[in-house]
Design an enzyme around this catalytic site. Structure first.
Site, PDB file in Angstrom:
ATOM      1  N   GLY A  59       0.768  -1.248   0.000  1.00 53.00           N
ATOM      2  CA  GLY A  59       0.000   0.000   0.000  1.00 53.00           C
ATOM      3  C   GLY A  59       0.797   1.296   0.000  1.00 53.00           C
ATOM      4  O   GLY A  59       0.237   2.354   0.280  1.00 53.00           O
ATOM      5  N   GLY A  60       2.072   1.234  -0.311  1.00 51.50           N
ATOM      6  CA  GLY A  60       2.890   2.461  -0.356  1.00 51.50           C
ATOM      7  C   GLY A  60       2.331   3.469  -1.351  1.00 51.50           C
ATOM      8  O   GLY A  60       2.180   4.660  -1.037  1.00 51.50           O
ATOM      9  N   ASP A 101      -5.346  -6.112  -5.385  1.00 53.80           N
ATOM     10  CA  ASP A 101      -4.216  -7.009  -5.110  1.00 53.80           C
ATOM     11  C   ASP A 101      -4.748  -8.205  -4.320  1.00 53.80           C
ATOM     12  O   ASP A 101      -5.498  -8.021  -3.351  1.00 53.80           O
ATOM     13  CB  ASP A 101      -3.135  -6.284  -4.275  1.00 53.80           C
ATOM     14  CG  ASP A 101      -1.767  -6.946  -4.390  1.00 53.80           C
ATOM     15  OD1 ASP A 101      -1.678  -8.180  -4.230  1.00 53.80           O
ATOM     16  OD2 ASP A 101      -0.786  -6.225  -4.654  1.00 53.80           O
ATOM     17  N   LYS A 106       9.266  -4.132 -15.223  1.00 53.05           N
ATOM     18  CA  LYS A 106      10.401  -4.957 -14.748  1.00 53.05           C
ATOM     19  C   LYS A 106      11.293  -5.334 -15.916  1.00 53.05           C
ATOM     20  O   LYS A 106      10.801  -5.761 -16.960  1.00 53.05           O
ATOM     21  CB  LYS A 106       9.862  -6.251 -14.129  1.00 53.05           C
ATOM     22  CG  LYS A 106       9.557  -6.124 -12.681  1.00 53.05           C
ATOM     23  CD  LYS A 106      10.773  -6.454 -11.809  1.00 53.05           C
ATOM     24  CE  LYS A 106      10.625  -5.747 -10.493  1.00 53.05           C
ATOM     25  NZ  LYS A 106      11.799  -5.469  -9.759  1.00 53.05           N
TER      26      LYS A 106
HETATM   27  C1  LIG Z   1       6.079  -4.582  -5.631  1.00 49.67           C
HETATM   28  S1  LIG Z   1       4.552  -4.994  -4.934  1.00 49.67           S
HETATM   29  C2  LIG Z   1       3.687  -3.481  -5.042  1.00 49.67           C
HETATM   30  C3  LIG Z   1       4.124  -2.493  -4.019  1.00 49.67           C
HETATM   31  C4  LIG Z   1       3.160  -1.343  -3.922  1.00 49.67           C
HETATM   32  N1  LIG Z   1       3.216  -0.487  -5.119  1.00 49.67           N
HETATM   33  C5  LIG Z   1       3.451  -0.459  -2.715  1.00 49.67           C
HETATM   34  O1  LIG Z   1       3.694   0.741  -2.921  1.00 49.67           O
HETATM   35  O2  LIG Z   1       3.404  -0.928  -1.581  1.00 49.67           O
HETATM   36  C6  LIG Z   1       3.798  -5.956  -6.197  1.00 49.67           C
HETATM   37  C7  LIG Z   1       2.382  -6.415  -5.871  1.00 49.67           C
HETATM   38  O3  LIG Z   1       1.794  -6.853  -7.096  1.00 49.67           O
HETATM   39  C8  LIG Z   1       0.839  -7.826  -6.764  1.00 49.67           C
HETATM   40  N2  LIG Z   1       0.457  -8.566  -7.963  1.00 49.67           N
HETATM   41  C9  LIG Z   1       1.205  -9.406  -8.714  1.00 49.67           C
HETATM   42  N3  LIG Z   1       0.458  -9.905  -9.710  1.00 49.67           N
HETATM   43  C10 LIG Z   1      -0.798  -9.378  -9.592  1.00 49.67           C
HETATM   44  C11 LIG Z   1      -1.998  -9.515 -10.327  1.00 49.67           C
HETATM   45  N4  LIG Z   1      -2.073 -10.320 -11.378  1.00 49.67           N
HETATM   46  N5  LIG Z   1      -3.083  -8.822  -9.939  1.00 49.67           N
HETATM   47  C12 LIG Z   1      -3.010  -7.997  -8.853  1.00 49.67           C
HETATM   48  N6  LIG Z   1      -1.903  -7.836  -8.119  1.00 49.67           N
HETATM   49  C13 LIG Z   1      -0.797  -8.530  -8.477  1.00 49.67           C
HETATM   50  C14 LIG Z   1       1.570  -8.661  -5.717  1.00 49.67           C
HETATM   51  O4  LIG Z   1       0.636  -9.394  -4.935  1.00 49.67           O
HETATM   52  C15 LIG Z   1       2.333  -7.603  -4.927  1.00 49.67           C
HETATM   53  O5  LIG Z   1       1.610  -7.250  -3.770  1.00 49.67           O
END
Ligand SMILES: C[S@@+](CC[C@H](N)C(=O)[O-])C[C@H]1O[C@@H](n2cnc3c(N)ncnc32)[C@H](O)[C@@H]1O
Length: 364
Positions: free
Chosen positions: A236-237, A253, A320
Site C-alpha cells: 500500500g505504499g 491485489d 520490470k
Molecule cells: C512490488 S509490490 C507493489 C508495491 C506497492 N506499489 C506499494 O507501494 O506498496 C507488487 C504487488 O503486485 C501484486 N500482484 C502481482 N500480480 C498481480 C496480479 N495479477 N493482480 C493484482 N496484483 C498482483 C503482488 O501481490 C504484490 O503485492
C-alpha cells in the site's frame, strides 16, 4: 545568466586555461551516471545518439566518462532533447586534474573555482563523489566541506535544493574531474541523480519513493486527480501516497494491504487478481501499476483495464527488466501501450527503480 552567456563564460575560461577541456576543438567530456549495472545501456543510448564515442568506466556498471566528437553545448543539448531512459545524470568536465596527490589536486580545483566570477553571490550546490582508489581517502562529504570553506571569498550560498549553479567534483583514481553547470544541464540537480527522500514514520513501503520521484521527474500533478486505480497495490505504499494527495483510491491485489490503510474512508480494497476485476467505463482519471511481474503480462493486464481510464487520464506503470535486452523490451512495452491509445510522456529508470523503469503516459 542566460544560456548563451553561460557558454560564452565557459568558452572564455577555457581559452585561458592550461589543463582545461577546450570546447572549440569539438571534443566534449561528460561524467555519466546510471543505476548500478545499467551503465552499459546508458552508454548504448549515447552511442545511438552520437555514433562512436570513447568511454571509460570509473565506477563499474555505474559511472563512466565519455568523450564525444562535438562541443559541450551541442552534446548536452542533444542529450537533454532525447531524454534518455538509462542515463540518469551527467556533468560537463571543464577541468581534468591529475589526482595522484590529493593536496595538489585540491588546490588546483580551488584555484580554478575562485576565478569563476559568475559564481559570486549565487546559490550553489557542491556535489562531490569519488571512485575506489582515489587519493581522497576520506568520505566525499569531507571534501565538499573543505571545498566550500575555501570558496568562502565568492560569498556563495551553499544549498542542496534549487541551486543556480552546480559544482561537481568526481575524484577518480588517477584524475579528478571538475564541472560547473546549471542544474537543468545535468538531467538531475541531485548529486549523481541520487534523489533522496526522508523516510517517514509509519511509511508502509519504500515503493512510495518511486511515486514521489516520478512526481518530481515528470512533473505529474497527482493532487489534480480524483479517482485512482492502483493495480498490484499491496502493501500500500503507492495507495497511501495517493490518499495523502486527496484521491479516492481503488486498490487491487490478492495480497493483504497494510492494516493502517484498511479502514481509510477513501480507499476501496479489492482482494483479487487484476485479471478478475471489472470496473465502469472511464471510472478513473489515474491508473497506477507496480506489479513487479512479467512485463508483457503486466502490459496485457493493464491494457485490458484501460477502458476504465477516462480519455485524458494518466497512467504510471513500472516495467520490470527481467531480460538481458532491456532496451528492446522497453520498446516492445511502449509499442503495446501506444497501440492502446496511450501517449508516452516519459520513460525513465528512476533512482528508486531497481531492475525496472517507470513509464508515464496519457490516454487520448
Ligand atoms: C512490488 S509490490 C507493489 C508495491 C506497492 N506499489 C506499494 O507501494 O506498496 C507488487 C504487488 O503486485 C501484486 N500482484 C502481482 N500480480 C498481480 C496480479 N495479477 N493482480 C493484482 N496484483 C498482483 C503482488 O501481490 C504484490 O503485492
Amino acid at each position: 545568466m542566460d544560456q548563451s552567456n553561460f557558454w560564452r563564460v565557459i568558452h572564455l575560461d577555457e581559452q585561458n586555461a592550461v589543463n582545461e577541456q577546450v570546447n572549440e576543438q569539438h571534443s566534449a567530456k561528460l561524467i555519466c551516471t546510471a543505476n548500478h549495472g545499467f551503465a552499459p545501456y546508458a552508454q548504448e543510448e549515447l552511442r545511438r545518439l552520437f555514433g562512436s564515442l570513447k568511454s571509460t568506466m570509473l565506477i563499474p556498471g555505474e559511472v563512466f566518462i565519455v568523450t564525444l566528437a562535438t562541443t559541450l553545448q551541442e552534446a548536452t543539448e542533444r542529450i537533454l532533447e532525447k531524454a534518455p531512459i538509462f542515463l540518469r545524470h551527467i556533468f560537463p568536465v571543464v577541468m581534468e586534474i591529475p589526482g595522484a596527490d590529493k593536496d595538489q589536486a585540491f588546490e588546483q580545483a580551488v584555484s580554478y573555482l575562485l576565478k569563476r566570477e559568475y559564481l559570486e553571490g549565487s546559490r550553489v550546490s557542491v556535489q562531490v563523489r569519488k571512485a575506489e582508489g582515489s587519493s581522497w581517502t576520506e568520505n566525499p562529504g569531507a571534501l565538499r566541506d573543505q571545498l566550500q570553506e575555501r570558496l568562502a571569498p565568492l560569498e556563495m550560498e551553499f544549498t542542496v535544493q534549487d541551486p543556480e549553479w552546480v559544482i561537481s567534483l568526481f575524484a577518480a583514481k588517477d584524475t579528478w574531474y571538475l564541472g560547473v553547470s546549471q542544474p537543468d544541464r545535468n538531467l538531475s540537480d541531485w548529486n549523481g541523480g541520487a534523489i533522496r527522500f526522508q523516510r517517514e514514520e509509519g511509511q508502509i513501503s519504500r515503493a512510495k519513493f518511486k511515486l514521489l520521484e516520478a512526481e518530481k521527474q515528470f512533473g505529474i500533478p497527482f493532487d489534480s486527480f480524483r479517482n485512482a486505480l492502483d493495480i498490484g497495490a499491496a502493501p500500500g505504499g503507492w495507495s497511501s501516497f495517493l490518499l495523502e494527495r486527496g484521491l479516492q483510491v481503488t486498490a487491487v491485489d490478492p495480497a493483504k494491504m497494510h492494516e493502517s490503510l484498511i479502514h481509510h474512508p477513501n480507499l476501496r480494497i479489492v482482494n483479487k487478481n487484476a485479471s478478475e476485476v471489472k470496473f465502469k467505463e472511464s471510472q478513473f482519471d489515474l491508473l497506477v501499476c507496480d506489479m513487479s511481474w512479467s512485463p508483457k503480462q503486466m502490459a496485457r493486464l493493464v491494457t485490458d483495464l484501460l477502458y476504465s481510464l477516462a480519455p485524458g487520464g494518466t497512467a504510471v506503470v513500472t516495467v520490470k527488466l527481467l531480460t538481458k535486452k532491456p532496451m528492446a523490451l522497453v520498446h516492445d512495452i511502449i509499442d503495446i501501450f501506444e497501440q492502446s491509445r496511450m501517449q508516452i510522456q516519459g520513460a525513465k529508470q528512476l533512482f528508486h527503480n531497481r531492475d525496472e523503469i517507470t513509464l508515464y503516459m496519457i490516454k487520448y
